[in-house]
Design a protein around this motif. Structure first.
Motif, mmCIF file in Angstrom:
data_model
loop_
_atom_site.group_PDB
_atom_site.id
_atom_site.type_symbol
_atom_site.label_atom_id
_atom_site.label_comp_id
_atom_site.label_asym_id
_atom_site.label_seq_id
_atom_site.Cartn_x
_atom_site.Cartn_y
_atom_site.Cartn_z
ATOM 1 N N GLY C 26 -0.126 -1.211 -19.589
ATOM 2 C CA GLY C 26 0.130 -1.881 -18.325
ATOM 3 C C GLY C 26 0.440 -0.911 -17.186
ATOM 4 N N TYR C 27 0.091 -1.294 -16.000
ATOM 5 C CA TYR C 27 0.345 -0.563 -14.749
ATOM 6 C C TYR C 27 -0.440 0.743 -14.638
ATOM 7 N N LYS C 28 -1.374 0.966 -15.578
ATOM 8 C CA LYS C 28 -2.205 2.167 -15.482
ATOM 9 C C LYS C 28 -3.102 2.124 -14.254
ATOM 10 N N SER C 29 -3.551 0.936 -13.915
ATOM 11 C CA SER C 29 -4.469 0.846 -12.768
ATOM 12 C C SER C 29 -3.753 1.241 -11.485
ATOM 13 N N VAL C 30 -2.451 0.926 -11.411
ATOM 14 C CA VAL C 30 -1.690 1.308 -10.222
ATOM 15 C C VAL C 30 -1.588 2.829 -10.165
ATOM 16 N N GLU C 31 -1.237 3.417 -11.309
ATOM 17 C CA GLU C 31 -1.133 4.879 -11.379
ATOM 18 C C GLU C 31 -2.440 5.530 -10.970
ATOM 19 N N GLY C 145 9.900 0.943 -10.208
ATOM 20 C CA GLY C 145 9.290 1.746 -9.139
ATOM 21 C C GLY C 145 7.860 1.392 -8.785
ATOM 22 N N TRP C 146 7.372 0.252 -9.243
ATOM 23 C CA TRP C 146 5.995 -0.133 -8.921
ATOM 24 C C TRP C 146 5.908 -0.889 -7.606
ATOM 25 N N LEU C 147 7.051 -1.322 -7.133
ATOM 26 C CA LEU C 147 7.097 -2.061 -5.874
ATOM 27 C C LEU C 147 8.203 -1.482 -5.010
ATOM 28 N N GLY C 148 8.107 -1.733 -3.729
ATOM 29 C CA GLY C 148 9.158 -1.275 -2.826
ATOM 30 C C GLY C 148 8.670 -0.139 -1.950
ATOM 31 N N ASP C 157 4.274 1.777 0.933
ATOM 32 C CA ASP C 157 5.345 0.777 0.847
ATOM 33 C C ASP C 157 4.717 -0.586 0.670
ATOM 34 N N TYR C 158 5.264 -1.353 -0.247
ATOM 35 C CA TYR C 158 4.626 -2.647 -0.507
ATOM 36 C C TYR C 158 5.618 -3.582 -1.173
ATOM 37 N N ASP C 159 5.782 -4.759 -0.594
ATOM 38 C CA ASP C 159 6.669 -5.762 -1.175
ATOM 39 C C ASP C 159 5.866 -6.951 -1.648
ATOM 40 N N LEU C 160 6.373 -7.601 -2.677
ATOM 41 C CA LEU C 160 5.664 -8.732 -3.258
ATOM 42 C C LEU C 160 6.621 -9.916 -3.413
#
Ligand SMILES: Cc1cc2nc3c(=O)[nH]c(=O)nc-3n(C[C@H](O)[C@H](O)[C@H](O)COP(=O)(O)O)c2cc1C
Ligand code: SF4
Ligand code: FES
Ligand code: FES
Lengths: 327, 178, 447
Positions: C26-31, C145-148, C157-160
């Motif tokens: 998970g979250y590899k695509s973000v990285e 640390g994936w958001l904020g 910077d990105y909020d959800l």
């Protein structure tokens, strides 16, 4: 500038002009009918769908036709655009459908409606409708609601054009009415009984294309076609003071804003001018008003309507003048 | 009725909700705050409750009425402690939703849209709730009950008598993460 | 077994939780996106993948993204459409409730690609229990640390946020959704302008379905080309199908596009055939809005070939003999089903859900429901069938938003393909008045 051709007639208009405005510039013969658009109200139009037209050529750059009919009041012209209104069989058919939808739940109470003779829906049905509505279901009804001592709301007649809401939003600072509920339960309402009371509230009446919002101070005093409109003005510190006075004999029965050739108010007026200045001496008279809308004051027109249609207006002799509340 | 005012806890939640939107776009908070009001003020939105929402969000009352009356989840009149919403759209209908509705109507002796005289149950038929693969289904509070049978309905309704099913909705509305 | 891209880890215990999700890639695509790619490169990859919107319209996602206006100093938004209210559709609910992090991950990667300042997930109010699942997942993403602010030290910077609706199908229409998100009535906007130019708060906005956004994750992980290699023709990748109705195994299936409809209905891997071994009568293949097709037409194309589960194959034959993939809400009806009664449930639905802004839809949907009701009550006439046909034709194409079309198509297709059933209802009402599929629900379940 953009060149646009509507029903074979070409005109050059500034960019950003809507198809409807361009058609109106060409003239009444090619102008699509409208029920919800109002030139003096921002974001009006798009709802009723009576002004649908066919764009047979998008523009010189991209000549493809548009896949669907578009609302001419909310679609801007492009250079080289070609549009079919009355010459498009698709438009004529679709418009018939729209008229039928608008009349589907509209009461058949024209004989007792204050708006008769001034009603855009009446005109529309006459000019663009088919012979009869094909429904045998009971029509939707709502309770009559009083919005104070000046304005009567007859929701049953409303076609949800949103104009009165936009008036309240755009020229007053305290809107207390709006569209409530959803779908075919939608209604114009204050939700809990409230008086609509501000200096410009009376304009809601003038922008209503049907008889849903009427002037209580005028109701049933006279049929419209017995009254004579006169242009007049006065020095007013709240509004332009440019009005129409509606006379019966020597008596001013009603004061309204002036409407242009499309039946749309030219300048909004304040409630002082509308309700409190009903003596000739309050005004400087300019002369008889030119009223272009063909049904106004023409009881004849009213009777033509009844022939083919289902309207049960059997004995539509001009009604005797009645005072006070009707049904 | 006593004065309709949000509790301090709710006001704190509302503050957090409003913070999700850009400056000046607090009207965006209207739907969540209406849910909150409905949960706090007895499961429905009285005019007073809506006026309170208008007050805390600094909106005109009519703006709140317009919105509240558009969405089916907002009850503009009181409902029973246990609001039974049975889906009756295609997939559920194919699997016997009508029979489920009739069963409940008979059992509680009320019709669609009515509330039992003791104020316990309200029955409402609704449109597809996204549970079509486990039809027939109904929602009570915020809880889905799926693959319904008569027996299952009977036992669920039995539990309603002892526990306040609105809690599932109230709890969801007040989730701590807000 | 077909390839699974979204539900590959569905069977992993605890996949709902962050640690398990992360441990399973998970979250590899973000990285990958943030550390090794430019935002435009991410958009390019999505273009290459051939991904098409999974919310119903099937518009190419990469193209939609490239339309997004990017004026200096103006905020941009990405909004996830989790309103899922199209009858017969429950795939987004399945995905969000079981693997919530794939949506959060997709929202971050997509948000990065579009340079969004914030993302909102607009979820239908009836899915309240999923709101807490999503809120929890978002919280976990913030904590890790994936958001904020300054995500992965990139300066991005990105909020959800999750926004909850309150019961209105129309809020699935993207501009109605934006209105609702702005705290207003869910009235669709008159277009243009499109959201890509002026969307949420008047700012450029992309609206995508839950499944579309989730699909961005495998696309970035494995590359657009790899994604495009799955599926068939312009129907790239996998699709979540919500299968319901008279089948042995209703549920959500991730299919590789291009399998045959027949296989999907009858094989044990998917629907497992019709309940009680009955015969197939009709299928609504893509949610209530798409045309219903009788068994022969859904199984074979007009050219006589086996129909496939893909955008192109399902629509082969146009409205005369085809349908649409739509949202993938696959409703199966066996031989006992009354098409007219089923249609009545659809007509009632659209009547109930019309926002009421424009006259053809506001008045026409109610009118159609009333006529169908009249026919079912045994008071219908042949003229009523014609009238139904004409009403739907006058609604279609003449409304502000596609709900008008969606209300018209089921009526048109039911009359087109099952006219004789309408006529039977009119001519022989007493025989048909009380059609029931099953004596009792209990019997159905034990079956
Ligand atoms: C009446 C109506 C309802 C819709 N409902 C949904 C919905 O529930 N979920 C959804 O994702 N799209 C829905 N759509 C489609 C959206 O308008 C929009 O096309 C979609 O969210 C775009 O995302 P996509 O390109 O990822 O599919 C609906 C459209 C209409 C006209
Ligand atoms: S088509 Fe129906 S739902 Fe869409 S804008 Fe018009 S009235 Fe509203
Ligand atoms: S006047 Fe254009 S839609 Fe009503
Ligand atoms: S049809 Fe009942 S939940 Fe979808």
């Amino acid at each position: 500038m953009a060149k646009v051709t509507i029903d074979g007639k070409t005109i050059e208009v500034p960019d950003g002009t809507s198809i409807l405005q361009a058609a109106r510039m060409i003239g009444p013969d090619v102008a699509p009918p409208t029920m919800c658009y109002h030139s003096k109200l921002k974001t009006s139009g798009g709802y009723c769908r009576t002004c649908l037209v066919e764009v047979t050529k998008g523009s010189d750059k991209d000549p493809r036709p548009m896949p669907k009919l578009v609302a001419s009041c909310r679609t801007n012209v492009m250079d080289g655009m070609e549009v079919g209104n009355l010459t498009s069989p698709k438009v004529v058919e679709a418009r018939k459908g729209v008229v039928e939808f608008l009349l589907l739940n509209h009461p058949l109470d024209c004989p007792i409606c204050d708006q008769a003779g001034e009603c855009h829906l009446q005109d529309l049905g006459y000019d663009h409708g088919s012979a009869k509505t094909r429904t045998d279901f009971e029509r939707r009804t709502f309770e009559k609601i009083s919005l104070g001592d000046k304005i009567q709301l007859h929701m049953t007649r409303c076609i949800l054009c949103y104009r009165c809401v936009k008036v309240a939003d755009q020229i007053t600072d305290n809107r207390v009415h709006g569209v409530l509920n959803r779908g075919d339960h939608s209604e114009i309402s204050t939700y809990i009984e409230k008086v609509i009371d501000n200096d410009f509230s009376g304009n809601m009446i003038d922008v209503c294309p049907v008889g849903a919002l009427t002037d209580k101070t005028f109701r049933f005093k006279s049929r419209v076609w017995f009254t004579k409109p006169v242009c007049a003005n006065r020095n007013c510190d709240k509004c332009s003071g440019k009005v129409h006075l509606w006379y019966k004999g020597e008596e001013v029965l009603r004061v309204t804003g002036r409407k242009d050739q499309w039946g749309e108010v030219e300048e909004f007026i304040c409630n002082t001018c509308r309700y409190d200045k009903k003596k000739t001496s309050d005004w400087e008279i300019e002369g008889p008003a030119e009223v272009n809308r063909h049904s106004v004051i023409s009881a004849n027109h009213y009777q033509v309507l009844k022939k083919g249609s289902e309207f049960k207006l059997n004995d539509i002799k001009p009604l005797p003048i009645t005072e006070g509340e009707g049904s | 009725m006593s004065e309709v005012k949000f509790s301090n806890d709710s006001l704190a939640v509302i503050e957090k909700i409003v913070a999700r939107y850009p400056e000046g776009k607090h009207k965006s908070a209207l739907l969540p705050v209406l849910h909150l009001a409905q949960a706090e003020f007895d499961g429905w939105l009285s005019p007073e409750a809506m006026d309170e929402v208008a007050r805390v969000l600094n909106l005109k009352s009519i703006e709140v009425y317009e919105v509240a009356s558009f969405y089916t989840m907002f009850n503009l009149s009181p409902v029973g402690k246990c609001l039974i919403e049975v889906c009756r759209t295609s997939s559920c209908w194919l699997k016997g939703a009508n029979e489920i509705v009739e069963h409940i109507e008979k059992k509680l002796n009320i019709k669609d849209g009515e509330t039992t005289p003791d104020g316990m149950f309200t029955l409402k038929t609704v449109e597809c709730l996204g549970s079509c693969g486990t039809a027939p289904m109904m929602m009570i509070g915020a809880q889905f009950h799926e693959n319904l049978t008569y027996d299952k309905v009977d036992s669920i309704l039995e539990t309603c008598k002892t526990e306040d099913k609105r809690k599932t909705y109230f709890d969801q509305v007040n989730i701590e993460h807000y | 077994m077909g390839k699974k891209l979204l539900l590959a880890n569905d069977h992993v215990p605890g996949i709902k939780n962050y640690e398990v999700y992360r441990a399973n890639g998970g979250y590899k695509s973000v990285e990958k996106a943030i550390k090794t790619m430019s935002p435009d490169a991410v958009v390019e990859e999505v273009k290459k993948s051939g991904l098409r919107g999974r919310g119903g319209a099937g518009f190419p996602t990469g193209m939609k993204w490239s339309f997004l206006a990017k004026p200096e100093g103006v905020a941009r938004y990405i909004v996830c459409n989790a309103d899922e209210s199209e009858p017969g559709t429950f795939k987004d609910r399945y995905l969000m409730s079981r693997i919530p992090h794939i949506l959060i991950e997709g929202m971050i990667t997509s948000g990065f690609a579009l340079g969004a300042t914030a993302g909102y997930i607009y979820i239908r109010g009836e899915y309240f229990y999923i709101v807490s699942i999503l809120e929890k997942a978002i919280e976990e993403a913030y904590q890790n640390g994936w958001l904020g602010k300054n995500i992965l030290g990139s300066g991005f910077d990105y909020d959800l946020y999750v926004q909850v609706g309150a019961g209105a199908y129309i809020c699935g229409e993207e501009t109605a959704l934006l209105e609702s998100l702005e705290g207003k009535r869910g009235n669709p906007r008159i277009k243009p302008p499109f959201p890509a130019i002026a969307g949420l708060y008047g700012c450029p906005t992309v609206v995508n379905n839950v499944e579309t956004i989730a699909a961005v994750v495998p696309i970035i992980n494995e590359g657009g080309e790899a994604y495009a290699a799955v599926g068939i023709g312009k129907s790239a990748g996998t699709k979540l199908i919500s299968a319901s109705g008279h089948i042995n195994k209703p549920g959500v299936y991730e299919i590789e596009m291009g399998i045959t409809v027949e296989d999907f209905i009858y094989s044990d891997e998917y629907c497992g055939g019709i309940i009680n071994g009955r015969k197939l009568k009709a299928v609504v293949a893509g949610g209530s809005s798409v045309p219903i097709l009788p068994a022969d037409k859904i199984l074979t194309t007009p050219a006589g070939e086996k129909r496939l589960m893909s955008y192109e194959s399902l629509s082969e034959g146009g409205f005369a003999s085809g349908t649409m993939l739509g949202s993938g809400g696959f409703i199966v009806m066996d031989e006992t089903t009354s098409i007219v009664q089923n249609l009545h449930t659809f007509a009632r639905f659209y009547h109930h859900e019309s926002c009421g802004q424009c006259s053809p839809c506001r008045e026409g949907t109610g009118w159609m429901e009333k006529i169908l009701h009249k026919i079912l009550d045994g008071h219908g006439t042949m003229a009523d069938i014609e009238l139904l046909w004409e009403i739907q034709a006058k609604i279609e194409g003449n409304t502000i938003c596609p709900l008008g079309d969606a209300a018209a198509w089921p009526v048109a297709s039911a009359i087109r393909h099952f006219r004789s059933e309408f006529e039977e209802f009119v001519q022989n009402p007493t025989n048909l008045k009380k059609v029931r599929h099953y004596e009792s629900v209990n019997q159905l379940v034990s079956a």
